[in-house]
Design a protein around this motif. Structure first.
Motif, PDB file in Angstrom:
ATOM      1  N   ALA A  64      51.651   5.540  19.913  1.00 16.26           N
ATOM      2  CA  ALA A  64      52.247   4.049  18.910  1.00 16.26           C
ATOM      3  C   ALA A  64      50.674   3.449  19.136  1.00 16.26           C
ATOM      4  N   MET A  65      49.361   3.496  19.840  1.00 10.85           N
ATOM      5  CA  MET A  65      48.035   3.599  19.474  1.00 10.85           C
ATOM      6  C   MET A  65      47.168   3.663  18.242  1.00 10.85           C
ATOM      7  N   GLY A  66      47.974   5.378  17.888  1.00  7.60           N
ATOM      8  CA  GLY A  66      47.185   6.024  17.007  1.00  7.60           C
ATOM      9  C   GLY A  66      45.977   6.375  17.267  1.00  7.60           C
ATOM     10  N   VAL A  67      46.329   7.524  18.806  1.00  7.84           N
ATOM     11  CA  VAL A  67      45.099   7.566  19.305  1.00  7.84           C
ATOM     12  C   VAL A  67      45.050   8.939  20.528  1.00  7.84           C
ATOM     13  N   ARG A  68      44.108   9.704  20.650  1.00  4.47           N
ATOM     14  CA  ARG A  68      44.506  10.418  21.528  1.00  4.47           C
ATOM     15  C   ARG A  68      43.056  10.088  22.754  1.00  4.47           C
ATOM     16  N   GLU A  69      43.831   9.896  23.787  1.00  2.00           N
ATOM     17  CA  GLU A  69      43.417   8.670  25.014  1.00  2.00           C
ATOM     18  C   GLU A  69      42.455  10.706  25.397  1.00  2.00           C
ATOM     19  N   ARG A  70      41.522  10.469  26.126  1.00  2.00           N
ATOM     20  CA  ARG A  70      40.480  11.762  27.488  1.00  2.00           C
ATOM     21  C   ARG A  70      40.095  10.784  28.378  1.00  2.00           C
ATOM     22  N   ALA A  71      40.053  11.134  29.617  1.00  2.00           N
ATOM     23  CA  ALA A  71      39.317  10.134  30.866  1.00  2.00           C
ATOM     24  C   ALA A  71      38.758  11.453  32.062  1.00  2.00           C
ATOM     25  N   PHE A  72      37.393  11.422  31.733  1.00  2.00           N
ATOM     26  CA  PHE A  72      36.632  12.298  32.958  1.00  2.00           C
ATOM     27  C   PHE A  72      35.888  10.783  33.988  1.00  2.00           C
ATOM     28  N   LEU A  73      36.399  11.179  35.360  1.00  2.00           N
ATOM     29  CA  LEU A  73      35.797  10.598  36.376  1.00  2.00           C
ATOM     30  C   LEU A  73      33.907  11.677  36.317  1.00  2.00           C
ATOM     31  N   GLN A  74      33.099  10.876  36.208  1.00  2.00           N
ATOM     32  CA  GLN A  74      32.175  11.024  36.939  1.00  2.00           C
ATOM     33  C   GLN A  74      30.829  10.258  38.067  1.00  2.00           C
ATOM     34  N   PRO A  75      30.482  11.242  38.895  1.00  2.00           N
ATOM     35  CA  PRO A  75      30.112  10.626  40.133  1.00  2.00           C
ATOM     36  C   PRO A  75      28.763  10.455  39.722  1.00  2.00           C
ATOM     37  N   THR A  76      28.204   9.783  40.491  1.00  2.00           N
ATOM     38  CA  THR A  76      26.914   8.916  40.086  1.00  2.00           C
ATOM     39  C   THR A  76      26.112   8.546  41.249  1.00  2.00           C
ATOM     40  N   PRO A  77      24.543   8.143  40.921  1.00  2.00           N
ATOM     41  CA  PRO A  77      23.961   7.645  42.128  1.00  2.00           C
ATOM     42  C   PRO A  77      23.912   6.684  42.473  1.00  2.00           C
ATOM     43  N   MET A  78      24.702   5.922  40.889  1.00  2.00           N
ATOM     44  CA  MET A  78      24.922   4.150  41.202  1.00  2.00           C
ATOM     45  C   MET A  78      26.750   4.249  41.302  1.00  2.00           C
ATOM     46  N   GLY A  79      27.288   5.258  41.469  1.00  2.00           N
ATOM     47  CA  GLY A  79      28.716   4.977  41.890  1.00  2.00           C
ATOM     48  C   GLY A  79      29.863   5.918  41.207  1.00  2.00           C
ATOM     49  N   ASP A  80      31.077   6.224  41.008  1.00  8.57           N
ATOM     50  CA  ASP A  80      31.647   6.645  40.537  1.00  8.57           C
ATOM     51  C   ASP A  80      31.764   6.024  39.594  1.00  8.57           C
ATOM     52  N   MET A  81      31.856   6.564  37.928  1.00 10.44           N
ATOM     53  CA  MET A  81      32.071   6.534  36.671  1.00 10.44           C
ATOM     54  C   MET A  81      33.479   6.599  36.060  1.00 10.44           C
ATOM     55  N   VAL A  82      33.618   6.093  35.326  1.00  8.71           N
ATOM     56  CA  VAL A  82      34.735   7.043  34.307  1.00  8.71           C
ATOM     57  C   VAL A  82      34.873   6.927  32.196  1.00  8.71           C
ATOM     58  N   ILE A  83      34.495   8.172  32.595  1.00  7.24           N
ATOM     59  CA  ILE A  83      33.784   8.314  30.844  1.00  7.24           C
ATOM     60  C   ILE A  83      35.657   8.027  30.060  1.00  7.24           C
ATOM     61  N   VAL A  84      36.235   7.214  29.155  1.00 11.96           N
ATOM     62  CA  VAL A  84      37.197   7.239  28.722  1.00 11.96           C
ATOM     63  C   VAL A  84      36.846   7.564  26.880  1.00 11.96           C
ATOM     64  N   THR A  85      37.720   8.897  26.278  1.00 11.01           N
ATOM     65  CA  THR A  85      37.378   8.984  24.817  1.00 11.01           C
ATOM     66  C   THR A  85      38.566   8.315  24.453  1.00 11.01           C
ATOM     67  N   LEU A  86      37.996   7.676  22.780  1.00  5.49           N
ATOM     68  CA  LEU A  86      39.254   7.555  22.115  1.00  5.49           C
ATOM     69  C   LEU A  86      38.886   7.783  20.691  1.00  5.49           C
ATOM     70  N   GLU A  87      40.315   8.577  20.481  1.00  7.34           N
ATOM     71  CA  GLU A  87      39.859   9.323  18.969  1.00  7.34           C
ATOM     72  C   GLU A  87      41.179   9.429  18.074  1.00  7.34           C
ATOM     73  N   GLY A  88      40.795   8.796  17.112  1.00  6.91           N
ATOM     74  CA  GLY A  88      41.665   7.826  16.257  1.00  6.91           C
ATOM     75  C   GLY A  88      40.756   7.852  14.379  1.00  6.91           C
ATOM     76  N   ASP A  89      42.157   7.000  14.501  1.00  7.82           N
ATOM     77  CA  ASP A  89      41.822   6.596  13.065  1.00  7.82           C
ATOM     78  C   ASP A  89      40.652   4.767  13.468  1.00  7.82           C
ATOM     79  N   SER A  90      41.390   4.246  14.138  1.00  7.30           N
ATOM     80  CA  SER A  90      40.603   2.980  14.896  1.00  7.30           C
ATOM     81  C   SER A  90      41.062   2.650  15.745  1.00  7.30           C
ATOM     82  N   PRO A  91      40.012   3.728  17.051  1.00  8.07           N
ATOM     83  CA  PRO A  91      40.281   3.266  18.427  1.00  8.07           C
ATOM     84  C   PRO A  91      39.683   2.571  18.982  1.00  8.07           C
ATOM     85  N   GLY A  92      38.439   1.199  17.971  1.00 12.54           N
ATOM     86  CA  GLY A  92      38.399   0.261  18.356  1.00 12.54           C
ATOM     87  C   GLY A  92      39.576  -0.998  18.315  1.00 12.54           C
ATOM     88  N   GLU A  93      39.915  -0.866  17.276  1.00 12.38           N
ATOM     89  CA  GLU A  93      40.817  -1.587  17.079  1.00 12.38           C
ATOM     90  C   GLU A  93      42.021  -1.145  17.812  1.00 12.38           C
TER      91      GLU A  93
END
Length: 113
Positions: free
Chosen positions: A39-68
Protein backbone atom coordinates in the motif's frame (compact mmCIF):
# COMPACT_ATOMS: atom_id res chain seq x y z
CA UNK A 1 12.86 3.26 -8.62
CA UNK A 2 14.34 5.28 -5.80
CA UNK A 3 16.21 3.77 -2.88
CA UNK A 4 16.45 5.14 0.65
CA UNK A 5 18.48 3.71 3.52
CA UNK A 6 18.19 4.68 7.19
CA UNK A 7 19.95 3.45 10.31
CA UNK A 8 18.19 3.08 13.64
CA UNK A 9 20.00 2.16 16.87
CA UNK A 10 18.51 -0.61 18.97
CA UNK A 11 18.14 0.63 22.54
CA UNK A 12 20.54 -1.04 24.99
CA UNK A 13 19.13 -4.37 26.17
CA UNK A 14 16.39 -4.40 23.50
CA UNK A 15 17.94 -6.66 20.82
CA UNK A 16 15.94 -9.70 21.98
CA UNK A 17 12.75 -7.60 21.90
CA UNK A 18 13.71 -6.42 18.39
CA UNK A 19 14.19 -10.05 17.30
CA UNK A 20 10.70 -10.93 18.63
CA UNK A 21 9.28 -7.93 16.74
CA UNK A 22 10.95 -9.12 13.53
CA UNK A 23 9.72 -12.66 14.28
CA UNK A 24 6.15 -11.33 14.25
CA UNK A 25 6.78 -9.58 10.92
CA UNK A 26 8.11 -12.83 9.47
CA UNK A 27 5.36 -14.89 11.14
CA UNK A 28 1.89 -14.05 12.43
CA UNK A 29 1.87 -10.48 11.06
CA UNK A 30 3.63 -11.18 7.77
CA UNK A 31 0.54 -10.76 5.59
CA UNK A 32 -0.25 -7.41 7.25
CA UNK A 33 3.38 -6.33 6.85
CA UNK A 34 3.46 -7.20 3.15
CA UNK A 35 0.08 -5.52 2.55
CA UNK A 36 1.26 -2.40 4.40
CA UNK A 37 4.40 -2.05 2.31
CA UNK A 38 2.49 -2.76 -0.90
CA UNK A 39 0.00 0.00 0.00
CA UNK A 40 2.96 2.32 0.66
CA UNK A 41 4.43 1.46 -2.74
CA UNK A 42 7.75 0.28 -1.32
CA UNK A 43 9.82 -2.81 -0.78
CA UNK A 44 11.43 -2.82 2.66
CA UNK A 45 14.49 -4.73 3.80
CA UNK A 46 16.09 -4.63 7.24
CA UNK A 47 19.56 -5.73 8.30
CA UNK A 48 20.87 -6.21 11.84
CA UNK A 49 24.36 -4.72 12.20
CA UNK A 50 26.26 -5.30 15.45
CA UNK A 51 28.74 -2.47 16.08
CA UNK A 52 31.05 -1.41 18.91
CA UNK A 53 28.47 1.32 19.62
CA UNK A 54 25.64 -1.21 19.96
CA UNK A 55 23.31 -3.01 17.61
CA UNK A 56 21.92 -1.05 14.67
CA UNK A 57 19.21 -1.76 12.13
CA UNK A 58 19.78 -0.72 8.54
CA UNK A 59 16.45 -0.27 6.75
CA UNK A 60 16.12 0.17 3.01
CA UNK A 61 12.97 1.34 1.26
CA UNK A 62 12.75 1.02 -2.49
CA UNK A 63 9.94 2.48 -4.56
CA UNK A 64 8.80 5.52 -6.50
CA UNK A 65 8.97 7.85 -3.49
CA UNK A 66 10.22 6.02 -0.39
CA UNK A 67 10.74 9.15 1.72
CA UNK A 68 7.18 10.32 1.17
CA UNK A 69 5.85 6.81 1.78
CA UNK A 70 7.73 6.63 5.11
CA UNK A 71 6.35 10.01 6.14
CA UNK A 72 2.78 8.90 5.40
CA UNK A 73 3.27 5.61 7.24
CA UNK A 74 4.47 7.14 10.52
CA UNK A 75 1.37 9.35 10.69
CA UNK A 76 -1.10 6.69 9.55
CA UNK A 77 -4.04 5.71 11.75
CA UNK A 78 -4.06 2.18 10.29
CA UNK A 79 -4.04 -0.41 13.13
CA UNK A 80 -1.03 -2.29 11.72
CA UNK A 81 0.90 0.98 11.30
CA UNK A 82 0.10 2.01 14.89
CA UNK A 83 1.24 -1.41 16.20
CA UNK A 84 4.42 -1.29 14.09
CA UNK A 85 5.31 2.26 15.13
CA UNK A 86 4.68 1.42 18.80
CA UNK A 87 6.99 -1.60 18.64
CA UNK A 88 9.64 0.29 16.67
CA UNK A 89 9.59 3.17 19.16
CA UNK A 90 9.96 0.70 22.02
CA UNK A 91 12.92 -1.25 20.61
CA UNK A 92 14.74 1.74 19.19
CA UNK A 93 14.11 4.04 22.14
CA UNK A 94 13.21 6.93 19.83
CA UNK A 95 10.06 8.35 18.30
CA UNK A 96 10.17 7.12 14.70
CA UNK A 97 7.72 9.85 13.65
CA UNK A 98 10.09 12.52 15.01
CA UNK A 99 13.02 10.88 13.24
CA UNK A 100 11.14 11.05 9.94
CA UNK A 101 10.70 14.81 10.36
CA UNK A 102 14.46 15.35 10.28
CA UNK A 103 16.69 15.43 7.23
CA UNK A 104 16.50 12.35 5.03
CA UNK A 105 19.67 10.40 4.27
CA UNK A 106 21.85 11.81 1.53
CA UNK A 107 23.09 9.52 -1.24
CA UNK A 108 26.78 10.34 -1.57
CA UNK A 109 28.16 7.71 -3.98
CA UNK A 110 26.61 5.29 -6.46
CA UNK A 111 28.62 2.78 -8.47
CA UNK A 112 25.99 2.96 -11.26
CA UNK A 113 27.23 6.39 -12.15
Amino acid sequence: MALMAVVFPIAPGKTDDWRRFIGELNGARHADYVASRKAMGVRERAFLQPTPMGDMVIVTLEGDSPGEAFGRFVTSSDPFARWFIGKANEVHGIDIAQASAGPMPELVVDSAG
